[in-house]
Write a protein that holds these residues in place. Sequence first.
Motif, short mmCIF file in Angstrom:
data_model
loop_
_atom_site.label_atom_id
_atom_site.label_comp_id
_atom_site.label_asym_id
_atom_site.label_seq_id
_atom_site.Cartn_x
_atom_site.Cartn_y
_atom_site.Cartn_z
N HIS A 162 0.85 -1.19 0.00
CA HIS A 162 0.00 0.00 0.00
C HIS A 162 0.89 1.24 0.00
CE1 HIS A 162 -3.53 -2.41 1.09
NE2 HIS A 162 -2.73 -3.04 1.93
N GLN A 163 0.42 2.25 -0.68
CA GLN A 163 1.11 3.55 -0.66
C GLN A 163 0.81 4.22 0.67
OE1 GLN A 163 2.94 4.94 -3.34
NE2 GLN A 163 3.52 6.50 -1.89
N ALA A 164 1.86 4.68 1.35
CA ALA A 164 1.67 5.37 2.62
C ALA A 164 0.96 6.69 2.36
CB ALA A 164 3.01 5.61 3.31
N GLU A 165 0.20 7.11 3.34
CA GLU A 165 -0.53 8.37 3.21
C GLU A 165 0.47 9.53 3.11
OE1 GLU A 165 -3.54 11.17 5.81
OE2 GLU A 165 -3.28 9.08 6.37
N VAL A 166 0.25 10.38 2.11
CA VAL A 166 1.14 11.54 1.89
C VAL A 166 0.62 12.68 2.74
CG1 VAL A 166 2.00 13.16 0.17
CG2 VAL A 166 1.66 10.78 -0.44
N LYS A 167 1.48 13.19 3.63
CA LYS A 167 1.06 14.26 4.54
C LYS A 167 1.34 15.63 3.93
CE LYS A 167 1.48 11.38 8.52
NZ LYS A 167 2.36 10.56 9.18
N ASP A 168 2.30 15.71 3.04
CA ASP A 168 2.67 16.99 2.43
C ASP A 168 2.45 16.85 0.91
OD1 ASP A 168 3.72 19.43 1.73
OD2 ASP A 168 5.76 19.01 2.43
N GLN A 169 1.20 17.03 0.49
CA GLN A 169 0.83 16.84 -0.92
C GLN A 169 1.64 17.75 -1.86
OE1 GLN A 169 -1.32 14.74 -2.39
NE2 GLN A 169 -2.01 13.76 -0.51
N ASN A 170 1.91 18.98 -1.45
CA ASN A 170 2.59 19.95 -2.33
C ASN A 170 4.11 19.90 -2.21
OD1 ASN A 170 0.14 20.96 -3.32
ND2 ASN A 170 -0.11 22.22 -1.49
N LYS A 171 4.61 19.01 -1.41
CA LYS A 171 6.06 18.81 -1.22
C LYS A 171 6.76 20.11 -0.81
CE LYS A 171 5.35 16.13 -5.04
NZ LYS A 171 5.11 16.32 -6.29
N VAL A 172 6.10 20.86 0.05
CA VAL A 172 6.63 22.15 0.51
C VAL A 172 7.91 21.95 1.31
CG1 VAL A 172 6.13 24.15 1.97
CG2 VAL A 172 4.34 23.20 0.52
N THR A 173 7.94 20.96 2.17
CA THR A 173 9.11 20.73 3.01
C THR A 173 10.35 20.49 2.16
OG1 THR A 173 7.68 19.77 4.71
CG2 THR A 173 10.03 19.33 4.90
N GLY A 174 10.23 19.59 1.18
CA GLY A 174 11.38 19.29 0.31
C GLY A 174 11.80 20.49 -0.50
N THR A 175 10.82 21.27 -0.97
CA THR A 175 11.12 22.45 -1.78
C THR A 175 11.88 23.49 -0.94
OG1 THR A 175 9.13 22.06 -3.09
CG2 THR A 175 10.11 24.25 -3.24
N ILE A 176 11.41 23.74 0.30
CA ILE A 176 12.06 24.74 1.17
C ILE A 176 13.46 24.30 1.54
CG2 ILE A 176 11.97 25.80 3.46
CD1 ILE A 176 8.92 25.91 3.15
N ILE A 177 13.61 23.05 1.99
CA ILE A 177 14.94 22.57 2.38
C ILE A 177 15.88 22.60 1.19
CG2 ILE A 177 16.22 20.54 3.17
CD1 ILE A 177 13.79 19.88 4.96
N GLY A 178 15.40 22.18 0.02
CA GLY A 178 16.24 22.20 -1.19
C GLY A 178 16.64 23.62 -1.58
N ALA A 179 15.70 24.59 -1.44
CA ALA A 179 15.99 25.99 -1.78
C ALA A 179 17.03 26.56 -0.83
CB ALA A 179 14.71 26.81 -1.74
#
Length: 185
Positions: free
Chosen positions: A63-80
């Motif tokens: 099963h695919q785990a439930e995605v808590k951050d649909q817009n991937k904001v955390t990854g985008t901010i940390i990457g920026a």
Amino acid sequence: MNTNLLIGGIFGAVAVTAAGSYAGYNSYVENKTPSFAEVISSKPVTETYYTNREECYDEVVQHQAEVKDQNKVTGTIIGAVIGGVIGKQVGGGNGKKLATVAGAAAGGYAGNKVQGNMQQNDVYTTTERRCNTVKDPQQRVTGYSVTYSLNGETGTVVMDHEPGATIPVQDDGQLVLNKPETQQF
């Protein structure tokens, strides 16, 4: 009266009686119906029916785990942030500002993609019980096809029981096809 004549008369009467009895017995035996027919072969007659049974097994399901951050904001901010820090290390003056902005944009994009891949690969497995109904064929004996010989002739009948070596015959020449009832005490 002559005793020889008397003895001869008695023997004659006995002989006539014996001959008549013998002829009468032969006539009785020739006209009498046999009391049994000889069984030549007996084969079971069967029918097929189906019984249902449930066949179950365990299946591992991902099963695919439930995605808590649909817009991937955390990854985008940390990457920026990381991209901006790395871009600030490059160049000097206005180039440094441009490198910081470009590093932040590239880092944000990369962080967004990394978080998306991580979310896509975030799966868990469970074991689920699956069951199907299976039809099993069964055979049951419904009677017996019996070939018999009676008075030199061969015939075939279907009986509800296995007859054994002989089949009883009634006085009228008919076969007794039903199983005799057993007495219960």
